[in-house]
Motif scaffolding. Structure first.
Motif, PDB file in Angstrom:
ATOM      1  N   TYR A  67       4.440  -1.752  -0.762  1.00  0.00           N
ATOM      2  CA  TYR A  67       4.406  -3.199  -0.528  1.00  0.00           C
ATOM      3  C   TYR A  67       4.788  -3.950  -1.801  1.00  0.00           C
ATOM      4  CZ  TYR A  67       1.856  -2.294   3.841  1.00  0.00           C
ATOM      5  OH  TYR A  67       1.483  -1.867   5.088  1.00  0.00           O
ATOM      6  N   GLN A  68       4.286  -3.470  -2.938  1.00  0.00           N
ATOM      7  CA  GLN A  68       4.609  -4.126  -4.203  1.00  0.00           C
ATOM      8  C   GLN A  68       6.061  -3.875  -4.594  1.00  0.00           C
ATOM      9  OE1 GLN A  68       1.735  -2.918  -7.166  1.00  0.00           O
ATOM     10  NE2 GLN A  68       0.411  -4.657  -6.656  1.00  0.00           N
ATOM     11  N   THR A  69       6.472  -2.610  -4.506  1.00  0.00           N
ATOM     12  CA  THR A  69       7.833  -2.243  -4.900  1.00  0.00           C
ATOM     13  C   THR A  69       8.888  -2.965  -4.066  1.00  0.00           C
ATOM     14  OG1 THR A  69       7.086  -0.048  -5.564  1.00  0.00           O
ATOM     15  CG2 THR A  69       9.437  -0.308  -5.177  1.00  0.00           C
ATOM     16  N   LEU A  70       8.654  -3.034  -2.752  1.00  0.00           N
ATOM     17  CA  LEU A  70       9.636  -3.620  -1.839  1.00  0.00           C
ATOM     18  C   LEU A  70       9.360  -5.085  -1.527  1.00  0.00           C
ATOM     19  CD1 LEU A  70       9.852  -0.601   0.647  1.00  0.00           C
ATOM     20  CD2 LEU A  70      11.464  -1.185  -1.178  1.00  0.00           C
ATOM     21  N   ASN A  71       8.339  -5.652  -2.175  1.00  0.00           N
ATOM     22  CA  ASN A  71       7.968  -7.053  -1.957  1.00  0.00           C
ATOM     23  C   ASN A  71       7.699  -7.350  -0.479  1.00  0.00           C
ATOM     24  OD1 ASN A  71       7.377  -9.646  -2.846  1.00  0.00           O
ATOM     25  ND2 ASN A  71       9.489 -10.353  -2.575  1.00  0.00           N
ATOM     26  N   ILE A  72       6.848  -6.493   0.115  1.00  0.00           N
ATOM     27  CA  ILE A  72       6.495  -6.622   1.531  1.00  0.00           C
ATOM     28  C   ILE A  72       5.139  -7.304   1.650  1.00  0.00           C
ATOM     29  CG2 ILE A  72       5.888  -5.334   3.624  1.00  0.00           C
ATOM     30  CD1 ILE A  72       7.834  -3.146   2.643  1.00  0.00           C
ATOM     31  N   THR A  73       5.077  -8.286   2.523  1.00  0.00           N
ATOM     32  CA  THR A  73       3.813  -8.959   2.787  1.00  0.00           C
ATOM     33  C   THR A  73       3.115  -8.253   3.941  1.00  0.00           C
ATOM     34  OG1 THR A  73       4.793 -11.058   2.127  1.00  0.00           O
ATOM     35  CG2 THR A  73       2.751 -11.165   3.402  1.00  0.00           C
ATOM     36  N   GLN A  74       1.823  -7.941   3.753  1.00  0.00           N
ATOM     37  CA  GLN A  74       1.072  -7.334   4.843  1.00  0.00           C
ATOM     38  C   GLN A  74       1.013  -8.313   6.005  1.00  0.00           C
ATOM     39  OE1 GLN A  74      -2.439  -5.632   2.447  1.00  0.00           O
ATOM     40  NE2 GLN A  74      -2.195  -4.243   4.172  1.00  0.00           N
ATOM     41  N   LEU A  75       1.161  -7.774   7.209  1.00  0.00           N
ATOM     42  CA  LEU A  75       1.273  -8.619   8.389  1.00  0.00           C
ATOM     43  C   LEU A  75      -0.086  -8.936   8.985  1.00  0.00           C
ATOM     44  CD1 LEU A  75       4.172  -6.621  10.044  1.00  0.00           C
ATOM     45  CD2 LEU A  75       4.367  -8.756   8.777  1.00  0.00           C
ATOM     46  N   ALA A  76      -0.260 -10.197   9.345  1.00  0.00           N
ATOM     47  CA  ALA A  76      -1.473 -10.570  10.077  1.00  0.00           C
ATOM     48  C   ALA A  76      -1.354 -10.099  11.521  1.00  0.00           C
ATOM     49  CB  ALA A  76      -1.675 -12.078  10.014  1.00  0.00           C
ATOM     50  N   ASP A  77      -0.146 -10.189  12.079  1.00  0.00           N
ATOM     51  CA  ASP A  77       0.110  -9.786  13.458  1.00  0.00           C
ATOM     52  C   ASP A  77       1.368  -8.933  13.520  1.00  0.00           C
ATOM     53  OD1 ASP A  77      -1.980 -11.316  14.857  1.00  0.00           O
ATOM     54  OD2 ASP A  77      -0.884 -13.050  14.091  1.00  0.00           O
ATOM     55  N   LEU A  78       1.276  -7.851  14.263  1.00  0.00           N
ATOM     56  CA  LEU A  78       2.446  -7.006  14.483  1.00  0.00           C
ATOM     57  C   LEU A  78       3.286  -7.568  15.620  1.00  0.00           C
ATOM     58  CD1 LEU A  78       0.745  -3.491  14.335  1.00  0.00           C
ATOM     59  CD2 LEU A  78       2.293  -4.462  12.625  1.00  0.00           C
ATOM     60  N   PRO A  79       4.610  -7.330  15.605  1.00  0.00           N
ATOM     61  CA  PRO A  79       5.430  -7.726  16.754  1.00  0.00           C
ATOM     62  C   PRO A  79       5.037  -6.892  17.972  1.00  0.00           C
ATOM     63  CG  PRO A  79       6.711  -6.406  15.228  1.00  0.00           C
ATOM     64  CD  PRO A  79       5.406  -6.670  14.557  1.00  0.00           C
ATOM     65  N   PRO A  80       5.386  -7.342  19.172  1.00  0.00           N
ATOM     66  CA  PRO A  80       4.863  -6.718  20.406  1.00  0.00           C
ATOM     67  C   PRO A  80       5.023  -5.204  20.508  1.00  0.00           C
ATOM     68  CG  PRO A  80       5.959  -8.775  20.930  1.00  0.00           C
ATOM     69  CD  PRO A  80       6.200  -8.529  19.469  1.00  0.00           C
ATOM     70  N   GLN A  81       6.211  -4.672  20.192  1.00  0.00           N
ATOM     71  CA  GLN A  81       6.411  -3.233  20.364  1.00  0.00           C
ATOM     72  C   GLN A  81       5.612  -2.412  19.358  1.00  0.00           C
ATOM     73  OE1 GLN A  81      10.746  -3.370  20.287  1.00  0.00           O
ATOM     74  NE2 GLN A  81      10.780  -2.662  22.405  1.00  0.00           N
ATOM     75  N   ALA A  82       5.479  -2.909  18.148  1.00  0.00           N
ATOM     76  CA  ALA A  82       4.661  -2.212  17.153  1.00  0.00           C
ATOM     77  C   ALA A  82       3.184  -2.346  17.503  1.00  0.00           C
ATOM     78  CB  ALA A  82       4.942  -2.770  15.754  1.00  0.00           C
ATOM     79  N   ALA A  83       2.794  -3.524  17.978  1.00  0.00           N
ATOM     80  CA  ALA A  83       1.397  -3.734  18.381  1.00  0.00           C
ATOM     81  C   ALA A  83       1.036  -2.863  19.574  1.00  0.00           C
ATOM     82  CB  ALA A  83       1.168  -5.208  18.704  1.00  0.00           C
ATOM     83  N   ALA A  84       1.978  -2.670  20.489  1.00  0.00           N
ATOM     84  CA  ALA A  84       1.715  -1.831  21.670  1.00  0.00           C
ATOM     85  C   ALA A  84       1.410  -0.399  21.248  1.00  0.00           C
ATOM     86  CB  ALA A  84       2.908  -1.871  22.622  1.00  0.00           C
ATOM     87  N   PHE A  85       2.142   0.109  20.263  1.00  0.00           N
ATOM     88  CA  PHE A  85       1.876   1.449  19.758  1.00  0.00           C
ATOM     89  C   PHE A  85       0.498   1.503  19.102  1.00  0.00           C
ATOM     90  CE2 PHE A  85       2.013   4.448  16.160  1.00  0.00           C
ATOM     91  CZ  PHE A  85       2.162   5.625  16.865  1.00  0.00           C
ATOM     92  N   ASP A  86       0.260   0.559  18.203  1.00  0.00           N
ATOM     93  CA  ASP A  86      -1.004   0.514  17.473  1.00  0.00           C
ATOM     94  C   ASP A  86      -2.191   0.417  18.437  1.00  0.00           C
ATOM     95  OD1 ASP A  86      -1.747   0.059  14.428  1.00  0.00           O
ATOM     96  OD2 ASP A  86      -3.090  -1.197  15.603  1.00  0.00           O
ATOM     97  N   ASN A  87      -2.120  -0.529  19.348  1.00  0.00           N
ATOM     98  CA  ASN A  87      -3.219  -0.745  20.303  1.00  0.00           C
ATOM     99  C   ASN A  87      -3.359   0.412  21.278  1.00  0.00           C
ATOM    100  OD1 ASN A  87      -3.690  -3.229  19.087  1.00  0.00           O
ATOM    101  ND2 ASN A  87      -2.417  -4.332  20.551  1.00  0.00           N
TER     102      ASN A  87
END
Length: 195
Positions: free
Chosen positions: A73-93
């Motif tokens: 996250y630091q190296t690539l300057n990625i912000t941790q997400l509060a909400d995943l997009p639908p397809q990623a959230a579907a996998f996670d959930n």
């Protein structure tokens, strides 16, 4: 999944950097879910051998995988997400719900499906030219001996603790997880190109 656009782009050394960054963010979020999934597996383990193995997995997730993602996250300057997009959230959930409702074999099968899939396509990808060092490191993590041993242990656990009466249910879980993984790998592209 083995011929997914994501895999083909990795192998052709053409994965767009923004797609990889979103993918890393989604994967990092899932590692936290995986900790909960394996905690359910520990609680439902059929014997001490299985408990010890799953505790080892939890340790690796918390003390190796999470720091890996924090560094990325630091190296690539990625912000941790509060909400995943639908397809990623579907996998996670979907994975979390399966672990919450399922028994040890269900959880082992779900994680086996995911890990076997990664190990399978990463073995192909690691032989390809990958110019992005962060992506190459990610692929290498999924072909090292530790990851391979984890995938094989899950496979053997299904054989050891399951029986013929479990086959239909576990096959359905395997297929469902594969569908969720395919959608998950669509997600970083969908955000880039919703058309």
């Amino acid at each position: 999944m083995l011929n997914h656009r994501f895999v083909e782009d990795v192998c052709a050394d053409r994965l767009p950097p923004d797609v990889f960054q979103r993918y890393v963010a989604y994967e990092g979020a899932f590692v936290e879910t995986a900790i909960a999934i394996f905690a359910y597996a520990v609680a439902r383990a059929p014997d001490m051998e299985a408990s010890r193995w799953m505790i080892g997995v939890l340790d690796a997730l918390a003390n190796e995988q999470i720091p890996y993602f924090e560094e990325r996250y630091q190296t690539l300057n990625i912000t941790q997400l509060a909400d995943l997009p639908p397809q990623a959230a579907a996998f996670d959930n979907g994975m979390h719900e399966l672990a919450k409702q399922g028994d040890f074999l269900d959880i082992a099968t779900a994680m086996f499906a995911a890990e076997w899939m990664y190990w399978s396509w990463s073995k192909r990808a690691i032989t390809c030219q990958i110019s992005n060092p962060d992506l190459k490191t990610w692929i290498a993590l999924h072909v090292d001996d530790t990851f391979a041993a984890q995938a094989m242990w899950l496979k053997q656990a299904i054989d050891r603790y399951g029986n013929a009466s479990d086959l239909s249910r576990l096959s359905t879980i395997f297929a469902k997880v594969t569908e969720l993984e395919i959608a998950f790998h669509h997600a970083p592209y969908e955000e880039a190109d919703p058309s």
